[in-house]
Design an enzyme around this catalytic site. Structure first.
Site, PDB file in Angstrom:
ATOM      1  N   GLU A 114     -80.629  65.941 131.254  1.00 36.89           N
ATOM      2  CA  GLU A 114     -82.065  65.653 131.272  1.00 36.89           C
ATOM      3  C   GLU A 114     -82.630  65.679 132.691  1.00 36.89           C
ATOM      4  OE1 GLU A 114     -83.622  66.034 128.736  1.00 36.89           O
ATOM      5  OE2 GLU A 114     -82.883  64.941 127.005  1.00 36.89           O
ATOM      6  N   TYR A 152     -77.227  64.069 133.487  1.00 33.14           N
ATOM      7  CA  TYR A 152     -77.184  65.390 134.126  1.00 33.14           C
ATOM      8  C   TYR A 152     -78.135  66.357 133.417  1.00 33.14           C
ATOM      9  CZ  TYR A 152     -75.146  69.554 136.325  1.00 33.14           C
ATOM     10  OH  TYR A 152     -74.960  70.711 137.047  1.00 33.14           O
TER      11      TYR A 152
END
Ligand code: UDP
Length: 312
Positions: A147, A145
């Site tokens: 990155e 999520y």
């Protein structure tokens, strides 16, 4: 004005679709219904200005009509969901953002990215301002999520620089309210549903970690304001009122007059210890700040979940 909303049947997307229709805009809602729900858009389904397309934005889509705005809100946003579907999460954040930017570029539309406070990771500065670059574990269980949203921001600013796409980016801090799913898995909905069902409230860790909770109407008001101004840099949108998770549990037990107890569970890996938005920029740029205090927002959310639980 025609607006494309990805994740339009989701929690935030459905509020946006309704708000745009009220303003007289035309709305194309894209959703793959992984976490979105038809129920969230059923009241607007017959509106002639509303069009629903079942589609996963990680795959490209060709649209014939002119579009003025592309708002990319499609994502698994609850840790329990994204940790279980890391690849889907990365695809909607990275490929989905790329596809949306492609549409915006082709249609000469403006692009609006729903980014997140998670780009700050487990923050080493407090509260978090937009200047902070974050403290993210790039290979941890939340990285799918965090990155992907960081990558989504990078893509957004690459398209702004290279293709002159007019962009808006918000970093959303924990938001709650009607249209969250009963099984969403985030803390506010979990605690309310558990309290209403007289089940134990599941506290991860000792409950001393903090979050700052924003009622959905305040967030939507901020989004609409940002669409109306010429400001391209990322903006934090959230409520700076900061609460320990254990205090949130106590408030929800009190508001629901529940007999629920508290159950302690292990704290998931990389769970941020503190989170509070610095919203000075949003105040300056938009003249915006949240108006709905936690207890007031929670009361409205409790009422909504009561109707959902009865309807089940
Ligand atoms: N949390 C909790 N009980 C739950 C769900 C979440 O104590 O049933 C905790 C979670 O570990 C985190 C905080 O509440 O510290 C907020 O979690 P949420 O899933 O809402 O979102 P996050 O802010 O972590 O993305």
């Amino acid at each position: 004005m025609k607006i494309l909303v990805t994740g339009g049947a989701g929690f935030l997307g459905s509020h946006l679709c309704k708000t745009f229709l009220k303003k007289g805009y035309s709305v194309i809602c894209l959703d793959n219904f992984i976490t979105g729900s038809r129920k969230n858009v059923e009241q607007i389904m017959n509106d002639p200005k509303f069009r629903l397309i079942e589609h996963d934005i990680s795959n490209p889509i060709m649209l014939d009509e002119n579009i003025d705005w592309v708002l990319h809100f499609a994502s698994l946003a609850s840790p329990v969901h994204y940790i279980n579907h890391p690849i889907k999460t990365l695809k909607s954040g990275l490929l989905g953002t790329h596809n949306c930017l492609g549409i915006a570029k082709a249609k000469k539309a403006k692009f609006f990215l729903a980014s997140t406070s998670e780009i700050y990771g487990d923050p080493l500065i407090h509260p978090q301002s937009e200047e902070y670059w974050g403290n993210v574990n790039p290979i941890g269980i939340r990285s799918c999520y965090d990155e992907s949203k960081r990558g989504a921001e990078a893509l957004t600013y690459a398209y702004m620089r290279e293709h002159k796409v007019d962009v808006r980016t918000i970093r959303i801090f924990n938001t709650y309210g009607p249209n969250m799913q009963i099984d969403d898995g985030r803390v506010v909905s979990n605690f309310i549903v558990q309290a209403l069902q007289e089940k134990g409230l599941t506290i991860c860790g000792d409950g001393s970690q903090t979050r700052s909770f924003c009622y959905v109407d305040d967030l939507v008001r901020g989004i609409i304001k940002l669409m109306g101004v010429d400001y391209n840099q990322p903006l934090n949108l959230g409520n700076p009122g900061e609460y320990k998770v254990i205090d949130l549990a106590r408030i929800i037990i009190e508001l629901t007059r529940s007999k629920s107890s508290i159950l302690f569970k292990p704290l998931p890996e990389d769970d941020p210890k503190r989170r509070r938005p610095d919203i000075m920029k949003a105040k300056q740029v938009l003249g915006w700040e949240p108006e709905i205090e936690l207890r007031e927002g929670l009361k409205k959310t409790v009422e909504w979940f009561k109707t959902q639980l009865l309807g089940k």
